[in-house]
Design a protein around this motif. Structure first.
Motif, mmCIF file in Angstrom:
data_model
loop_
_atom_site.group_PDB
_atom_site.id
_atom_site.type_symbol
_atom_site.label_atom_id
_atom_site.label_comp_id
_atom_site.label_asym_id
_atom_site.label_seq_id
_atom_site.Cartn_x
_atom_site.Cartn_y
_atom_site.Cartn_z
ATOM 1 N N PRO A 1 146.337 16.487 47.932
ATOM 2 C CA PRO A 1 145.614 17.434 47.092
ATOM 3 C C PRO A 1 146.533 18.241 46.172
ATOM 4 C CG PRO A 1 145.875 18.327 49.291
ATOM 5 C CD PRO A 1 146.521 16.974 49.303
ATOM 6 N N GLY A 2 145.966 18.681 45.042
ATOM 7 C CA GLY A 2 146.621 19.645 44.170
ATOM 8 C C GLY A 2 148.044 19.314 43.826
ATOM 9 N N GLU A 3 148.942 20.288 44.096
ATOM 10 C CA GLU A 3 150.346 20.141 43.726
ATOM 11 C C GLU A 3 151.019 19.005 44.487
ATOM 12 O OE1 GLU A 3 150.238 22.283 47.455
ATOM 13 O OE2 GLU A 3 149.077 22.494 45.602
ATOM 14 N N GLU A 4 150.512 18.672 45.676
ATOM 15 C CA GLU A 4 151.097 17.543 46.410
ATOM 16 C C GLU A 4 150.823 16.237 45.672
ATOM 17 O OE1 GLU A 4 151.237 19.121 50.995
ATOM 18 O OE2 GLU A 4 149.548 17.876 50.418
ATOM 19 N N LEU B 1 141.448 21.428 51.947
ATOM 20 C CA LEU B 1 141.065 21.058 50.587
ATOM 21 C C LEU B 1 140.320 22.210 49.928
ATOM 22 C CD1 LEU B 1 139.883 17.391 51.217
ATOM 23 C CD2 LEU B 1 142.184 18.277 50.829
ATOM 24 N N ARG B 2 140.456 22.279 48.600
ATOM 25 C CA ARG B 2 139.872 23.372 47.851
ATOM 26 C C ARG B 2 139.038 22.841 46.688
ATOM 27 N NH1 ARG B 2 145.182 25.083 49.042
ATOM 28 N NH2 ARG B 2 145.237 26.956 50.364
ATOM 29 N N ALA B 3 138.030 23.621 46.342
ATOM 30 C CA ALA B 3 137.223 23.288 45.169
ATOM 31 C C ALA B 3 138.066 23.450 43.907
ATOM 32 C CB ALA B 3 135.998 24.199 45.104
ATOM 33 N N GLY B 4 137.832 22.583 42.944
ATOM 34 C CA GLY B 4 138.493 22.698 41.657
ATOM 35 C C GLY B 4 139.892 22.125 41.590
ATOM 36 N N GLU B 5 140.368 21.466 42.667
ATOM 37 C CA GLU B 5 141.697 20.861 42.632
ATOM 38 C C GLU B 5 141.587 19.339 42.704
ATOM 39 O OE1 GLU B 5 144.109 22.047 45.948
ATOM 40 O OE2 GLU B 5 142.839 21.047 47.425
ATOM 41 N N SER B 6 142.619 18.676 42.234
ATOM 42 C CA SER B 6 142.641 17.213 42.294
ATOM 43 C C SER B 6 142.919 16.757 43.714
ATOM 44 C CB SER B 6 143.718 16.656 41.360
ATOM 45 O OG SER B 6 145.010 17.098 41.760
ATOM 46 N N LEU B 7 142.452 15.569 44.040
ATOM 47 C CA LEU B 7 142.745 14.925 45.312
ATOM 48 C C LEU B 7 143.014 13.455 45.037
ATOM 49 C CD1 LEU B 7 142.944 15.069 48.431
ATOM 50 C CD2 LEU B 7 140.535 14.371 48.482
ATOM 51 N N VAL B 8 144.277 13.063 45.136
ATOM 52 C CA VAL B 8 144.668 11.669 44.918
ATOM 53 C C VAL B 8 144.559 10.937 46.253
ATOM 54 C CG1 VAL B 8 146.515 10.096 44.239
ATOM 55 C CG2 VAL B 8 146.211 12.269 43.023
ATOM 56 N N VAL B 9 143.751 9.874 46.280
ATOM 57 C CA VAL B 9 143.571 9.064 47.484
ATOM 58 C C VAL B 9 144.018 7.641 47.154
ATOM 59 C CG1 VAL B 9 141.955 8.223 49.222
ATOM 60 C CG2 VAL B 9 141.632 10.499 48.213
ATOM 61 N N ASP B 10 145.070 7.203 47.816
ATOM 62 C CA ASP B 10 145.661 5.878 47.587
ATOM 63 C C ASP B 10 145.687 5.158 48.931
ATOM 64 O OD1 ASP B 10 147.114 3.653 46.839
ATOM 65 O OD2 ASP B 10 148.751 4.767 45.916
ATOM 66 N N VAL C 1 136.207 18.256 43.821
ATOM 67 C CA VAL C 1 134.940 18.861 44.218
ATOM 68 C C VAL C 1 134.742 20.122 43.381
ATOM 69 C CG1 VAL C 1 133.646 19.935 46.090
ATOM 70 C CG2 VAL C 1 135.096 17.940 46.545
ATOM 71 N N GLY C 2 133.616 20.206 42.688
ATOM 72 C CA GLY C 2 133.376 21.349 41.812
ATOM 73 C C GLY C 2 133.889 21.090 40.415
ATOM 74 N N THR C 3 133.910 22.125 39.607
ATOM 75 C CA THR C 3 134.297 21.998 38.199
ATOM 76 C C THR C 3 135.808 21.849 38.081
ATOM 77 O OG1 THR C 3 132.445 23.394 37.533
ATOM 78 C CG2 THR C 3 134.216 23.083 35.928
ATOM 79 N N PRO C 4 136.284 20.771 37.462
ATOM 80 C CA PRO C 4 137.736 20.600 37.324
ATOM 81 C C PRO C 4 138.288 21.503 36.229
ATOM 82 C CG PRO C 4 136.603 18.780 36.253
ATOM 83 C CD PRO C 4 135.532 19.605 36.923
ATOM 84 N N PRO C 5 139.482 22.041 36.404
ATOM 85 C CA PRO C 5 140.137 22.778 35.324
ATOM 86 C C PRO C 5 140.325 21.869 34.113
ATOM 87 C CG PRO C 5 141.307 23.064 37.399
ATOM 88 C CD PRO C 5 140.310 21.970 37.624
#
Length: 418
Positions: free
Chosen positions: A233-236, A250-259, A276-280
């Motif tokens: 997630p996010g910065e990771e 996990l947080r709303a509004g952050e990216s989540l890369v799933v590989d 999840v939610g509105t992306p920045p």
């Protein structure tokens, strides 16, 4: 191996390669039949430590070391060198040390294959120290060794029917695992007084929860994860190979890369990015740019059905596309760790990363050819801004065009996955 015809085609390639190397045979050391340099000949059987000897112009011989594996060895359809013929029992008693035993068995296997000391191509994997000592000892008897791992990688570049079926099976499980992740994310929500943390079924939703559900889904398809996975997630996710911290909520509004890159008999590989939610705005913009690059890569790879296309051609095109959108790339900013930072794809099958390759090379290994299975995976990363985006499809190039083996939505919003 899928069929005698498939083996014959690969033996023609092997013989040409042995001619080019000036070798009389190929010798493969393998700790098990899962070794990719052996599996291309043996298919999906269960064997322990083995040797393969393939004299130039002749059928390969499989030397297996225990009588308990005789049925598995026979299932390969190869010519066999049995433990009795290898004198395994004798060497176990007279030469129990690994170097002594392996040297004796190897020399016997080469002799039974009708070979005399000379130049031999070498591939496979094993205990480096033991093999180095074994090969040095045999060299004193007149054997000389030429590296041939690249030859074997080229041998398995184009996938035959049985191998495609195995990759499709792994891809099917991968697709279902992604749908599991999307369902969980779509069901997650915020809780009053808990800020932007996501909750599911009365608990904070963590990377560990998603990882457990992925493992459960893949296991239902008979798939394992020998290389793990990425749920970042996010910065990771802003650092491409960060796997994601188990306890991370996990947080709303952050990216989540799933590989996900599981293996059954062979590997599959696929990536999606969620929010999840509105992306920045920076995340939404990066996702749109990556999706446009992926679609262009699909179109470029499809052209390989009728003309010669190299992986590097597509890599250059994606670099120009993302560079025009304002992001650093390996061409505009060599060594960059922000923006587009990696190659567009790689072959998938016996190994997670194999041919074709997407680097700037002149050989066959860089050409996209019929039968190849490979990924297309553009991405954008900015750890300081706190996001990563990668979209990866696993595809098969056929004479009729490109087959997407992981046909999934690309939406950031998991609710849009239906």
């Amino acid at each position: 191996m899928s069929s005698p015809d498939a083996l014959d085609g690969r033996l023609a390639f092997l013989n040409a390669g042995l001619d080019e190397l000036g070798c009389q045979a190929l010798l493969v050391f393998a700790p098990s039949a899962a070794d990719p340099d052996l599996a291309v000949f043996t298919g999906s059987v269960h064997l322990g430590e083995s040797l393969l000897v393939a004299p130039r112009g002749e059928r390969p011989r499989l030397a297996y070391l225990t009588p308990m594996e005789r049925d598995e060895a026979a299932a390969t359809g190869l010519l066999l060198i049995t433990p009795e013929e290898l004198d395994v029992l004798r060497w176990t008693q007279e030469a129990p040390e690994p170097v002594d035993f392996t040297a004796a068995v190897t020399a016997r296997a080469l002799e039974l294959a009708g070979l005399s000391p000379g130049r031999v191509a070498l591939a496979g994997h094993g205990r480096v120290g033991v093999l180095h000592a074994v090969l040095s000892r045999l060299a004193r008897s007149g054997w000389s060794w030429v590296p041939a791992n690249d030859l074997l990688t080229g041998l398995r570049k184009g996938k035959v029917a049985g191998e495609l079926a195995a990759i499709r099976a792994a891809a099917a499980g991968t697709v279902e695992a992604f749908r599991t992740v999307a369902r969980l994310l779509a069901a997650a929500g915020l809780r009053a007084g808990e800020g932007d943390e996501l909750w599911l079924e009365g608990e904070r939703l963590t990377v560990a929860r998603l990882r457990a559900e992925v493992a459960r889904t893949l296991a239902g398809f008979g798939l394992e994860q020998p290389r793990g996975n990425i749920i970042a997630p996010g910065e990771e996710g802003g650092v491409p190979h960060s796997t994601g911290t188990q306890e991370r909520v996990l947080r709303a509004g952050e990216s989540l890369v799933v590989d996900l890159f599981p293996r059954g008999t062979l590997f599959a590989d696929c990536t999606r990015t969620f929010c999840v939610g509105t992306p920045p705005e920076p995340l939404a913009r990066a996702h749109a740019a990556v999706l446009a690059a992926l679609r262009a890569a699909h179109a470029g790879a499809t052209a390989g059905a009728t003309s010669t296309i190299r992986g590097w051609d597509l890599q250059e095109a994606v670099c120009h596309s993302l560079g025009d959108a304002g992001y650093p790339t390996p061409i505009s900013h060599p060594g960059t760790t922000r923006g587009y930072v990696h190659n567009l794809g790689h072959g998938v099958g016996f190994e997670l990363h194999e041919q074709p390759i997407f680097k700037k090379v002149a050989g066959r290994e860089g050409v996209l050819a019929h039968g190849d299975v490979f990924t297309l995976e553009p991405g954008l990363y900015d750890p300081e801004a706190g996001y990563g985006v990668r979209l990866e499809d696993l595809v098969h190039l056929t004479p009729g065009g490109l087959e997407n083996l992981t046909p999934l939505p690309y939406d950031l919003d998991p609710r849009a996955w239906g």
